[in-house]
Motif scaffolding. Structure first.
Motif, PDB file in Angstrom:
ATOM      1  N   THR A   1      -3.050  -3.931  -0.444  1.00  0.00           N
ATOM      2  CA  THR A   1      -3.161  -3.005  -1.585  1.00  0.00           C
ATOM      3  C   THR A   1      -1.861  -2.966  -2.365  1.00  0.00           C
ATOM      4  O   THR A   1      -0.809  -2.661  -1.814  1.00  0.00           O
ATOM      5  CB  THR A   1      -3.504  -1.588  -1.081  1.00  0.00           C
ATOM      6  OG1 THR A   1      -4.759  -1.631  -0.416  1.00  0.00           O
ATOM      7  CG2 THR A   1      -3.573  -0.605  -2.232  1.00  0.00           C
TER       8      THR A   1
ATOM      9  N   GLY B   1       0.804  -1.237   0.000  1.00  0.00           N
ATOM     10  CA  GLY B   1       0.000   0.000   0.000  1.00  0.00           C
ATOM     11  C   GLY B   1       0.826   1.270   0.000  1.00  0.00           C
ATOM     12  O   GLY B   1       0.324   2.322   0.387  1.00  0.00           O
TER      13      GLY B   1
ATOM     14  N   PRO C   1      -5.107   1.936  -6.533  1.00  0.00           N
ATOM     15  CA  PRO C   1      -4.964   0.875  -5.528  1.00  0.00           C
ATOM     16  C   PRO C   1      -5.671  -0.407  -5.970  1.00  0.00           C
ATOM     17  O   PRO C   1      -6.878  -0.396  -6.214  1.00  0.00           O
ATOM     18  CB  PRO C   1      -5.640   1.479  -4.294  1.00  0.00           C
ATOM     19  CG  PRO C   1      -6.620   2.472  -4.838  1.00  0.00           C
ATOM     20  CD  PRO C   1      -6.066   2.976  -6.145  1.00  0.00           C
TER      21      PRO C   1
ATOM     22  N   THR D   1      -6.642  -3.993  -4.792  1.00  0.00           N
ATOM     23  CA  THR D   1      -6.759  -4.821  -3.589  1.00  0.00           C
ATOM     24  C   THR D   1      -6.775  -6.292  -3.973  1.00  0.00           C
ATOM     25  O   THR D   1      -7.568  -6.714  -4.824  1.00  0.00           O
ATOM     26  CB  THR D   1      -8.059  -4.481  -2.835  1.00  0.00           C
ATOM     27  OG1 THR D   1      -8.032  -3.097  -2.491  1.00  0.00           O
ATOM     28  CG2 THR D   1      -8.187  -5.316  -1.565  1.00  0.00           C
TER      29      THR D   1
END
Lengths: 361, 361
Positions: free
Chosen positions: B320, B285, B351, B353
């Protein structure tokens, strides 16, 4: 912090920011008094003071300038008379209704403006080759949602082609011999003869000479219209010169007039292209027309008052009065309204309904 | 009258007019097949035929031209590879949601286009002094309400600065060696290397050389953004060159990945300014980044596929993934989204996921 007190004479179309119009039926003098002249504001009036105010000129110039009010007043003063009409004047007469201030007939006026020629300021700075436009930005700022949403907080700004900027545009610090009031752009505003009022930027603080056309909010989303060019689909064009237009001042809308009598009809007519050369009047909703008498000498960018004698019908009832003007550029008011103008440049003959009455009208 | 049948591979974002995107996780080859390349339409696809079609060139030229498809094909052919991205690609990732087609990752593709150089056509006509832009207008037309309302029925049209038009723009009649399909602009479309797809006008019928900037709907109300210039309030600027951007193809959004293992991450990266010089990948992330491997040789205007090996976490749960690219012009993807872009030019790291799973994932 409130603006200048309003003379009772002005109709408040919007209290804050102030959008005020002249009750057009009071038209008498060629010059509208400062207190009787319409006010168009997009954002709250900034509170500027004469000591701290500066006008900054940058961009495509040899020497950027920063001028105080004293500096401006030390330059050769010029006075000019200009009729200024809001591009949305008469919007009340559109059907369907268009968004924006619902102006009746009075977002128009004529004043004597005194100040410095924009051309003198530009010459002092020395405009460099490649210059195309001058952007004028005011100190007034804020956000708007109608029409369209501004991209965050913005200043009011418009541009002028260099040819117009070097021609007859004034940076005015006085109106009818008096310093500008706050509502009229104190200490300095632009006056752009022959153009709709949106060009006459108030609370002027920045001039920027550019080599590319200016594309600000008030020149694209607002105050522009769709026009056909080059055989292509319509393009967005900034509003500029006023169209030819006559308005009836008296009788006023919904006035009673005496049947079978001679009624004096008065008004004014203006154009952004040369001079008004003819005004015609119709007392029967456009079935017949007669020439009106022009009362003022022709002067480019200034309205001419006119009058006509109308023999009223013998029958009582509502009647529609119309007036239409022609100018020295050969244009006459069109019968209908082009929807592509989006609520601006309303110059079809506006129907004024009056009521013919018998007996003691 | 329907358009070409759609390959099942494309995601239908809007059925009529066709707005179709590539399922980006299927990215494998450097060249996207014609059937797998995204389709962006503003109006229904016009049905043109090769015999009657003409390309008209007028405006600021010595000799206006009217060219048939045979005339074009008789001129020297050129083939170029171009990555084309819709200016709204990735709009699905914006919050708050913006109006327009809700593109995921796949409104982007790379094809080999064959046709005639626009510069060759312009030279044949002889561009005259004062020329500034070339307007390209398509046969497709209609009215729109989102975003904004078109001024009646209009054609799709965009302009190019003369410098770009004379540089590398192609009038293409073939895609990956095959005649254009109807959805891709048969018989002729523009291909504008390095620019977002809105410049690549399809069903091209009119070229017009102008001395003033073009101000059509798709260059003002749509496909423009607010930018600050000259210290003034923001101005409306047409969208042009693609921003630098990397996208993750695999794992796809919401894929399951095996915990504590080595996972291959693949994608592509592109820019409108020079070449992509670096792609970084983050499996946490954005806390840590590592360089990815660039798989294709650099070529301006064409994406470079990339891959990275990612050591997945031992702990199960959502993670992420991010990728970001830099280009030879010294630009890197920005962290956030500038709201002034109004739903276009979305190049923050999107992003993705994925779900880390232990056991038999």
């Amino acid at each position: 912090m409130s603006s200048t007190p309003r003379p009772a004479a002005l109709i408040v179309r919007q209290a804050s920011p102030p959008n005020l119009e002249m009750p057009f039926h009071t038209l008498d003098e060629r010059i509208t008094s400062g207190a009787g002249h319409y006010v168009r504001s997009h954002f709250p009036a900034p509170e500027l003071n004469a000591q701290d105010w500066r006008l900054r000129l940058g961009g495509l110039v040899d020497s950027p300038l920063e001028l105080s009010l004293e500096d401006l007043k030390a330059m050769p003063p010029h006075t000019l008379t200009a009729t200024m009409e809001c591009a949305g004047n008469g919007r009340l007469y559109l059907s369907p209704r268009r968004p924006g201030v619902q102006w009746d007939l009075g977002a128009v006026g004529t004043a004597e403006w005194t100040g410095v020629r924009l051309s003198d300021v530009l010459e002092r700075a020395g405009v460099t080759p490649g210059a195309l436009e001058v952007v004028l930005e005011g100190a007034d700022c804020g956000t708007l949602t109608d029409p369209g949403r501004t991209p965050g907080e913005i200043h009011y700004a418009r541009s002028l082609p260099l040819s117009k900027a070097l021609d007859d545009v004034l940076l005015a610090y006085a109106m009818n011999g008096q310093p500008l009031t706050r509502d009229h752009g104190f200490p300095v505003r632009a006056v752009v003869p022959g153009w709709y009022g949106m060009a006459a930027v108030k609370w002027l603080t920045t001039l920027h000479v550019t080599g590319t056309p200016y594309q600000g909010f008030f020149q694209t989303v607002d105050y522009s219209f769709w026009a056909f060019r080059d055989g292509l689909s319509p393009q967005m064009v900034p509003i500029n010169a006023m169209l030819v237009k006559a308005q009836i001042a008296r009788p006023a809308p919904h006035d009673a007039v005496k049947a079978d009598s001679s009624c004096e009809v008065t008004g004014a007519a203006w154009t952004g292209n040369g001079n008004v050369t003819r005004v015609e009047f119709s007392g029967d909703g456009g079935q017949t027309w007669a020439d009106a008498e022009l009362l003022d000498a022709p002067q480019p960018g200034v309205w001419r008052r006119w009058r006509a004698l109308w023999q009223t019908p013998a029958q009582p009832g509502p009647v529609t009065l119309l007036a239409r003007a022609s100018d020295s550029a050969g244009r006459t008011q069109e019968d209908g309204y082009d929807a592509g103008r989006g609520g601006y440049m309303i110059n079809f003959p506006l129907p004024i309904t009056v009521h013919v009455q018998t007996g003691e009208a």
